[in-house]
Design a protein around this motif. Structure first.
Motif, mmCIF file in Angstrom:
data_model
loop_
_atom_site.group_PDB
_atom_site.id
_atom_site.type_symbol
_atom_site.label_atom_id
_atom_site.label_comp_id
_atom_site.label_asym_id
_atom_site.label_seq_id
_atom_site.Cartn_x
_atom_site.Cartn_y
_atom_site.Cartn_z
ATOM 1 N N SER A 173 42.112 -0.858 -32.186
ATOM 2 C CA SER A 173 42.977 -0.172 -31.232
ATOM 3 C C SER A 173 44.173 -1.032 -30.837
ATOM 4 N N ALA A 174 44.051 -2.350 -30.987
ATOM 5 C CA ALA A 174 45.145 -3.272 -30.720
ATOM 6 C C ALA A 174 45.940 -3.605 -31.979
ATOM 7 N N GLY A 175 45.546 -3.025 -33.116
ATOM 8 C CA GLY A 175 46.230 -3.320 -34.377
ATOM 9 C C GLY A 175 45.776 -4.594 -35.048
ATOM 10 N N ASP A 176 44.781 -5.245 -34.476
ATOM 11 C CA ASP A 176 44.327 -6.531 -35.015
ATOM 12 C C ASP A 176 43.302 -6.284 -36.128
ATOM 13 N N VAL A 177 43.804 -5.855 -37.262
ATOM 14 C CA VAL A 177 42.909 -5.509 -38.374
ATOM 15 C C VAL A 177 42.277 -6.755 -38.981
#
Length: 311
Positions: A173-177
């Motif tokens: 959800s924070a883009g921290d893949v």
């Protein structure tokens, strides 16, 4: 792996088995540790390793407003479980009847009658049956009644962080893949079908494969990502954008599109899978097509170098 959609599908002569029970959303490193222990214990005892799981999160029925989005679809989860080399997975429909099943009836009907269970492997916070009234002490008592032992699992931690589906959702959800991948033990993946788009990417020299919004898996936050795209079993480097394209005053629906690097593929109507490797930048409103094309060109250069280091 045998996949059963209810206890009526379990063969009458199946067992004896070693069982673990849970949602297994994402089949992350914590789950994989559980499955490895299950296989080991089952092998040592001459048992069949089996996963018991559910077709939806219990909150989908009991507390729908609080129900988290799934990390993987049921089909994706089945594929990941099959890779873990368990013999079978029993997927129970989490309906009102199951939610109201007393712990004793759960142990008897599912563990004893259906699976001939001799060993149950669960975490210390495991709860089962109506309103989660069954806990470890009750499970051990039921084991004495129905002939199975109970073994407890330790949490799996990476860098001091407990591996959990909730933590993975927060990262995505924070883009921290990248952090999500560390806990998953693999790249976060989504799956869909390629559909026609508005051809803006083709107009500026960066054609894209547009994904049908009916996507399997958990999409990360809006932005641009380095990714691997899989089509017809072939892997391509890809620049992926997620969002509503603010340059064009915002396309109403959130969309996902992938520009394949150094490849031209007629993918319309085909299945596509995206493995997210790295977050590149947020979605930005540019002042025209030329500025957008220049930004994408810079993205592609950075993504090409990043993916080269991944191989």
């Amino acid at each position: 792996m045998q996949l059963w959609g209810g206890i009526d599908e379990v063969p009458a002569d199946f067992g004896p088995s070693a069982v673990t029970i849970g949602k297994f959303d994402g089949v992350h490193l914590g789950h994989r540790s559980v499955l490895a222990q299950l296989r080991s214990l089952a092998t040592d005892s001459g048992l069949q390793p089996v996963v018991v799981t559910f077709d939806r999160h219990p909150f989908a029925l009991l507390r729908p407003d609080d129900c988290p989005d799934a990390l993987v679809s049921n089909a994706q989860r089945a594929e990941l479980l099959a890779d873990s080399e368990v013999v079978a997975a029993l997927v129970l429909e989490f309906n009102r009847e199951l939610s109201e099943l007393p712990p004793l009836a759960f142990a008897e009907r599912i563990l004893h009658d259906a699976l001939d269970t001799r060993l149950v492997l669960v975490g210390s916070d495991f709860r089962y049956g109506y309103r989660g009234e069954g806990r470890i002490e009750a499970l051990r008592e039921h084991g004495q009644m129905f002939g199975f032992e109970v073994a407890l699992l330790d949490d799996v931690r990476i860098g001091g962080t407990r591996v959990s589906s909730t933590q993975i959702r927060q990262h995505l959800s924070a883009g921290d893949v990248r952090s999500a991948a560390t806990l998953l033990g693999r790249y976060p993946r989504v799956r869909s079908t390629v559909i026609p788009g508005d051809a803006i990417g083709r107009e500026i020299g960066f054609p894209t494969a547009n994904l049908d919004p009916a996507i399997e898996g958990f999409l990360p936050a809006d932005g641009v990502y380095a990714a691997w795209a899989w089509i017809d079993g072939v892997r391509y480097g890809a620049a992926v954008s997620i969002g509503n394209n603010p340059t064009f005053d915002g396309i109403p629906a959130r969309r996902t599109e992938a520009h394949l690097l150094d490849a031209s593929v007629d993918a319309y109507g085909k299945a596509i899978e995206l493995d997210f490797v790295e977050y590149i930048r947020p979605m930005v409103k540019f002042d025209g097509l030329d500025s957008l094309a220049a930004a994408i060109s810079a993205d592609v250069g950075r993504i090409r170098a990043l993916l080269a280091a991944e191989t």
